[in-house]
Design a protein around this motif. Structure first.
Motif, short mmCIF file in Angstrom:
data_model
loop_
_atom_site.label_atom_id
_atom_site.label_comp_id
_atom_site.label_asym_id
_atom_site.label_seq_id
_atom_site.Cartn_x
_atom_site.Cartn_y
_atom_site.Cartn_z
N ALA A 1 0.83 -1.21 0.00
CA ALA A 1 0.00 0.00 0.00
C ALA A 1 0.86 1.25 0.00
O ALA A 1 0.55 2.24 -0.70
N MET A 2 1.96 1.23 0.74
CA MET A 2 2.86 2.39 0.75
C MET A 2 3.48 2.62 -0.62
O MET A 2 3.74 3.76 -1.00
N LEU A 3 3.71 1.55 -1.36
CA LEU A 3 4.27 1.70 -2.70
C LEU A 3 3.31 2.43 -3.63
O LEU A 3 3.72 3.00 -4.64
N GLY A 4 2.02 2.43 -3.30
CA GLY A 4 1.01 3.10 -4.13
C GLY A 4 0.90 4.58 -3.87
O GLY A 4 0.13 5.27 -4.55
N PHE A 5 1.64 5.12 -2.92
CA PHE A 5 1.58 6.55 -2.63
C PHE A 5 2.75 7.27 -3.28
O PHE A 5 3.84 6.74 -3.39
N ALA A 6 2.48 8.47 -3.70
CA ALA A 6 3.54 9.33 -4.24
C ALA A 6 3.23 10.77 -3.83
O ALA A 6 2.08 11.14 -3.64
#
Length: 134
Positions: A65-70
C-alpha cells in the motif's frame, strides 16, 4: 508542499494487497488450526510458522500500500533496517498472540489474550518510510 497521490498505480496496489493478506491469513490460520491437534515439537513449531505467515501477510499489505503513494516533488525512501525491524516485531508479537491462543487450555482466556496481542502485532508491524526532498 507536493501533491499527495493515493493511487499511483491505480487499483493494482489495493488488489495486490488484498491477495497478499488473504494468502497470509489463510496459510497462517491453517497452520494454527493444525497446531491445535498436534503434540510435541509440531505443537511448538506450528504457532511460529502460523505467525510468520500471518504477520508477513499483514506487513506486506502495509508495504505494498505504501508503494502506491507518491508525493510530487518528493522522493519517498525506505529506511531498510527499520523496515526489516518492523517485520521482525510483527512476527514476534503475532507469534506471541497465536501461541497464547494455541497453548491456552481456557479458550475464553486464550482468545482474550491472544486476540489483542495479535492485533498489537498488526499495529506495530507497519513498515517505515521517510520523505526526502528530490
Amino acid at each position: 508542499m507536493g501533491h499527495l497521490d493515493h493511487a499511483t498505480f491505480g487499483s493494482l496496489t489495493p488488489v495486490l494487497s488484498f491477495v497478499m493478506v488473504s494468502a497470509g491469513a489463510a496459510l497462517g490460520l491453517r497452520r494454527a488450526v493444525r497446531g491445535l491437534g498436534s503434540t510435541g515439537r509440531a505443537r511448538r513449531d506450528r504457532p511460529l510458522t502460523a505467525a510468520s505467515a500471518i504477520a508477513t501477510g499483514i506487513w506486506t499489505v502495509h508495504f505494498v500500500a505504501m508503494l502506491g503513494f507518491a508525493v510530487s516533488g518528493t522522493a519517498i525512501r525506505y529506511d531498510v533496517p527499520l523496515t526489516v525491524l518492523s517485520l521482525l516485531v510483527a512476527v514476534i508479537v503475532v507469534c506471541t498472540g497465536v501461541s497464547a491462543f494455541g497453548c491456552g487450555r481456557d479458550r475464553t482466556r486464550a482468545l482474550l489474550v491472544g486476540g489483542p496481542t495479535t492485533g498489537l502485532g498488526v499495529a506495530t508491524g507497519a513498515p517505515s518510510t521517510s520523505p526526502a526532498t528530490a
